[in-house]
Scaffold this motif. Structure first.
Motif, PDB file in Angstrom:
ATOM      1  N   ALA A 219      57.312   9.734  30.338  1.00 59.98           N
ATOM      2  CA  ALA A 219      57.471   9.858  31.787  1.00 59.98           C
ATOM      3  C   ALA A 219      58.266  11.109  32.148  1.00 59.98           C
ATOM      4  O   ALA A 219      57.967  11.791  33.140  1.00 59.98           O
ATOM      5  N   LEU A 220      59.267  11.412  31.333  1.00 61.82           N
ATOM      6  CA  LEU A 220      60.072  12.603  31.589  1.00 61.82           C
ATOM      7  C   LEU A 220      59.238  13.883  31.420  1.00 61.82           C
ATOM      8  O   LEU A 220      59.312  14.794  32.246  1.00 61.82           O
ATOM      9  N   GLU A 221      58.436  13.925  30.377  1.00 66.20           N
ATOM     10  CA  GLU A 221      57.597  15.097  30.159  1.00 66.20           C
ATOM     11  C   GLU A 221      56.565  15.254  31.277  1.00 66.20           C
ATOM     12  O   GLU A 221      56.261  16.372  31.720  1.00 66.20           O
ATOM     13  N   ARG A 222      56.052  14.127  31.761  1.00 62.73           N
ATOM     14  CA  ARG A 222      55.077  14.194  32.860  1.00 62.73           C
ATOM     15  C   ARG A 222      55.743  14.729  34.124  1.00 62.73           C
ATOM     16  O   ARG A 222      55.141  15.522  34.852  1.00 62.73           O
ATOM     17  N   ALA A 223      56.959  14.320  34.394  1.00 66.72           N
ATOM     18  CA  ALA A 223      57.673  14.806  35.578  1.00 66.72           C
ATOM     19  C   ALA A 223      57.957  16.305  35.467  1.00 66.72           C
ATOM     20  O   ALA A 223      57.851  17.046  36.452  1.00 66.72           O
ATOM     21  N   ARG A 224      58.329  16.732  34.271  1.00 69.81           N
ATOM     22  CA  ARG A 224      58.553  18.170  34.069  1.00 69.81           C
ATOM     23  C   ARG A 224      57.265  18.966  34.267  1.00 69.81           C
ATOM     24  O   ARG A 224      57.269  20.056  34.851  1.00 69.81           O
ATOM     25  N   LEU A 225      56.161  18.412  33.776  1.00 71.80           N
ATOM     26  CA  LEU A 225      54.876  19.088  33.919  1.00 71.80           C
ATOM     27  C   LEU A 225      54.470  19.180  35.391  1.00 71.80           C
ATOM     28  O   LEU A 225      53.961  20.217  35.842  1.00 71.80           O
ATOM     29  N   ASP A 226      54.707  18.111  36.147  1.00 68.66           N
ATOM     30  CA  ASP A 226      54.387  18.137  37.586  1.00 68.66           C
ATOM     31  C   ASP A 226      55.193  19.212  38.304  1.00 68.66           C
ATOM     32  O   ASP A 226      54.686  19.884  39.211  1.00 68.66           O
ATOM     33  N   LEU A 227      56.458  19.379  37.905  1.00 68.08           N
ATOM     34  CA  LEU A 227      57.277  20.413  38.528  1.00 68.08           C
ATOM     35  C   LEU A 227      56.723  21.804  38.207  1.00 68.08           C
ATOM     36  O   LEU A 227      56.691  22.681  39.077  1.00 68.08           O
ATOM     37  N   GLU A 228      56.307  21.994  36.976  1.00 68.15           N
ATOM     38  CA  GLU A 228      55.702  23.282  36.611  1.00 68.15           C
ATOM     39  C   GLU A 228      54.432  23.549  37.408  1.00 68.15           C
ATOM     40  O   GLU A 228      54.126  24.687  37.782  1.00 68.15           O
ATOM     41  N   ARG A 229      53.690  22.495  37.713  1.00 65.50           N
ATOM     42  CA  ARG A 229      52.418  22.662  38.403  1.00 65.50           C
ATOM     43  C   ARG A 229      52.574  22.968  39.886  1.00 65.50           C
ATOM     44  O   ARG A 229      51.587  23.282  40.547  1.00 65.50           O
ATOM     45  N   THR A 230      53.790  22.887  40.416  1.00 70.36           N
ATOM     46  CA  THR A 230      53.983  23.295  41.804  1.00 70.36           C
ATOM     47  C   THR A 230      53.836  24.807  41.966  1.00 70.36           C
ATOM     48  O   THR A 230      53.627  25.297  43.083  1.00 70.36           O
ATOM     49  N   VAL A 231      53.976  25.538  40.874  1.00 71.46           N
ATOM     50  CA  VAL A 231      53.700  26.980  40.879  1.00 71.46           C
ATOM     51  C   VAL A 231      52.292  27.167  40.323  1.00 71.46           C
ATOM     52  O   VAL A 231      52.026  26.872  39.157  1.00 71.46           O
ATOM     53  N   ILE A 232      51.380  27.649  41.174  1.00 64.38           N
ATOM     54  CA  ILE A 232      49.970  27.816  40.784  1.00 64.38           C
ATOM     55  C   ILE A 232      49.800  29.245  40.283  1.00 64.38           C
ATOM     56  O   ILE A 232      50.050  30.206  41.023  1.00 64.38           O
ATOM     57  N   ARG A 233      49.375  29.384  39.048  1.00 66.09           N
ATOM     58  CA  ARG A 233      49.349  30.682  38.375  1.00 66.09           C
ATOM     59  C   ARG A 233      47.919  31.151  38.091  1.00 66.09           C
ATOM     60  O   ARG A 233      46.984  30.341  38.072  1.00 66.09           O
ATOM     61  N   ALA A 234      47.798  32.448  37.843  1.00 64.07           N
ATOM     62  CA  ALA A 234      46.500  33.030  37.473  1.00 64.07           C
ATOM     63  C   ALA A 234      46.148  32.603  36.056  1.00 64.07           C
ATOM     64  O   ALA A 234      46.964  32.764  35.141  1.00 64.07           O
TER      65      ALA A 234
END
Length: 408
Positions: free
Chosen positions: A210-225
């Motif tokens: 669950a912690l890793e999923r939350a971290r991944l969601d935070l990273e996905r708030t920045v949409i990258r090329a």
């Protein structure tokens, strides 16, 4: 008397008019004749000058004659993507816009992350709680089974190492579960508290996920090329709320542009990988580019009876995707032949000829035409030779031995 005098005056006036009129008319025709004679002399000079037909010429040369197969083609990009956001949220920042070139991984857009940050904190707190419970149960187990303390400590160390590696993605979920099973097996051998510890271990692992999923969601708030390229379309605005899975921008890598051509199945046998290709775009036909055949499709379109040819550019530059072009594939060639520009060739009485210029005079020369492409024709036989000045413009109205004036 007065009446007679008036009549005499009228007669004298009429005589004067007739006299001067005849004198004027006598000069007029003579002057006109002289003018016409002068004009006639001038017209003769102009006619002689105008008799020389203006033409453009080029010198005939020997050289290699490439045989080309012309096909229509269209540019496509191997790297083109419509990028979607993986988490929902409000657009907070837009870092780049249409036409901007970006590197792989460069941030293009950022979503508001407050809710996701709170979820991450909750996941961290939950993981800490689960880990504390695990340590408490483990310490109780070790205290009740001193004989197995060393073995259990070793299994615990391996489990913690595996947990760190799992978080970093160095081991798979299956490998993590195997490590858990080894730890639980040791606990079962001790004969105490195995059920309680098993529940703690399972809860700890779930909290880590669950912690890793939350971290991944935070990273996905920045949409990258996803790759280096140029943004072709931006489909979101600052302040706009986006649902997960919305298309936010399109990107294309111009360095991955190639040509996709379609060729009749009756001609595809002439095409091979590696053949040189001249490429002329409809938008800019005067600036040809060059490339080579990189691949042939193994299938033929059953309806259109065409095969697909893939062509790569030697130097694509800033070629855009979606451009229409004409691709001239050099499938063969003839070496060291005398070549005539196709635009110079005429057909009269079913015989091919060109006009050459000698001493400002146009002379027609018949020849036997051989192979050719859209620009040049092979001279198989005839009176032509290298260096002849052949007319390439103005020849349509020429006659044999006509006077010409060569213009640049």
């Amino acid at each position: 008397m007065k009446k007679i005098a008036r009549i005499a005056v009228l007669v004298l006036a009429l005589a004067a008019v007739v006299f001067f009129g005849m004198k004027y008319l006598g000069r007029g025709p003579g002057g006109a004749d002289g003018g016409e004679a002068a004009a006639g002399a001038g017209s003769g000079l102009d006619a002689e000058a105008e008799a020389a037909v203006p033409v453009r010429v080029t010198g005939l040369q020997r050289g290699d004659l490439p045989l080309r197969l012309s096909v229509t083609a269209e540019t496509e990009a191997r790297e083109r993507a419509a990028v979607r956001n993986e988490v929902g949220g409000i657009v907070k920042h837009i870092f780049h816009h249409e036409g901007d070139r970006v590197a792989a991984g460069a941030p293009v857009m950022q979503l508001e992350s407050r809710e996701i940050e709170l979820a991450l904190r909750q996941a961290e707190a939950n993981r800490l709680e689960k880990y504390s419970n695990f340590l408490s149960q483990y310490n109780l187990l070790v205290a009740g089974a001193d004989t197995h303390a060393d073995a259990m400590n070793e299994k615990k160390r391996r489990y913690e190492d595996a947990l760190i590696k799992f978080k970093k993605g160095r081991i798979s979920k299956d490998e993590m579960e195997k490590t858990e099973e080894l730890l639980l097996a040791g606990m079962i051998e001790s004969g105490t508290l195995q059920d309680e510890v098993k529940r703690c271990v399972s809860g700890l692992t779930g909290s880590e996920v669950a912690l890793e999923r939350a971290r991944l969601d935070l990273e996905r708030t920045v949409i990258r090329a996803p790759f280096p390229g140029t943004l072709s379309e931006l489909k979101a605005s600052a302040g706009e709320r986006l649902a997960a899975g919305s298309e936010v921008f399109a990107i294309v890598n111009l360095a991955s542009v190639f040509l996709k051509a379609h060729i009749l199945e009756t001609e595809i046998g002439r095409v091979q990988v590696g053949q040189r290709v001249r490429i002329r775009f409809i938008s800019d036909p005067g600036r040809p580019l060059y490339g080579r055949v990189t691949a042939l499709s193994p299938e033929i379109d059953r309806e259109k009876k065409t095969g697909t040819v893939f062509i790569g550019f030697d130097h694509p530059g800033s070629v855009r995707a979606g451009l229409n072009a004409e691709a001239d594939i050099e499938y063969a060639g003839i070496r060291d032949v005398l070549k005539v520009p196709r635009q110079a060739m005429l057909v009269r009485s079913n015989r091919t000829l060109v006009f050459i210029v000698e001493n400002d005079t146009a002379l027609w020369k018949y020849f036997e035409a051989g192979a050719g492409n859209e620009e040049e024709i092979e001279v198989k036989s005839g009176e032509l030779q290298a260096g002849d000045r052949v007319v390439i413009e103005g020849q349509l109205t020429l006659a044999h031995q006509a006077k010409v004036k060569v213009i640049e």
